[in-house]
Design a protein around this motif. Sequence first.
Motif, PDB file in Angstrom:
ATOM      1  N   ALA A 269       0.839  -1.207   0.000  1.00 20.12           N
ATOM      2  CA  ALA A 269       0.000   0.000   0.000  1.00 20.12           C
ATOM      3  C   ALA A 269       0.872   1.254   0.000  1.00 20.12           C
ATOM      4  CB  ALA A 269      -0.940   0.006   1.207  1.00 20.12           C
TER       5      ALA A 269
ATOM      6  N   GLN B  18      -4.263   2.301  -3.098  1.00 20.59           N
ATOM      7  CA  GLN B  18      -3.786   2.335  -1.724  1.00 20.59           C
ATOM      8  C   GLN B  18      -4.904   1.956  -0.748  1.00 20.59           C
ATOM      9  OE1 GLN B  18      -2.042   6.101   0.028  1.00 20.59           O
ATOM     10  NE2 GLN B  18      -0.260   5.170  -0.968  1.00 20.59           N
TER      11      GLN B  18
ATOM     12  N   ARG C 182      -5.084  -1.360   1.635  1.00 12.09           N
ATOM     13  CA  ARG C 182      -5.225  -1.185   3.096  1.00 12.09           C
ATOM     14  C   ARG C 182      -6.391  -2.029   3.601  1.00 12.09           C
ATOM     15  NH1 ARG C 182      -2.568   4.000   3.449  1.00 12.09           N
ATOM     16  NH2 ARG C 182      -0.468   3.193   3.874  1.00 12.09           N
TER      17      ARG C 182
END
Length: 187
Positions: free
Chosen positions: A30, A39, A43
């Motif tokens: 990430a 990202q 996550r």
Amino acid sequence: MKISDKELIDLLQKAYSAEKAAAFAYQGHAGSVKSAGEQAAIRQIEIDEWNHRKEVLAIMQEYEIPVSRYYEFRFQVVGKVISGSCYVIGWFMPFYFAGSLESGNVCEYFRMKHHFNALGIRRHDSILYEMGMKEKEHEVYFLKGIENSKLLPFFEKLFNWGARKSFNNVNLDEKYPVEESDVYCKK
Ligand SMILES: [Fe+2]
Ligand SMILES: [Fe+2]
């Protein structure tokens, strides 16, 4: 209650520690991607892996299965190394190897289910099914990210995973319900 199925005990201990390796790896992954959307998605996948770790531990505790110190150490190192490598090996490879690892993880959970069922234990069916399906979603996410890459056919030939090859026989578009999910991951 204790169980004596050595293979099942090993599957649980390994999965518990491997989930940590995956979560660490996704921290680096990430951190190394530039797109905010990617990202956020990675996550979320990291959070899924921490949740899996919790669920696996809960099952282990029910049967007094200890956490393996060996696996914890080994996968700690693996996770951290992969995490760091994400910053240097470019964009394609972290996606590719994450997808191929996820592909293999799918069957780990269905295999655990087969083992429990062979012992006459069915109460973990739905959680194991859900975790296996979640790994499949992760696999599909990473595959989608690279499906148009020119590198994919080459990697697919080399490592046996990609647009045509998977390490499991789950198809999210034609899902079998948990009661019929025995067709998945039979050797
Ligand atoms: Fe997981
Ligand atoms: Fe996963």
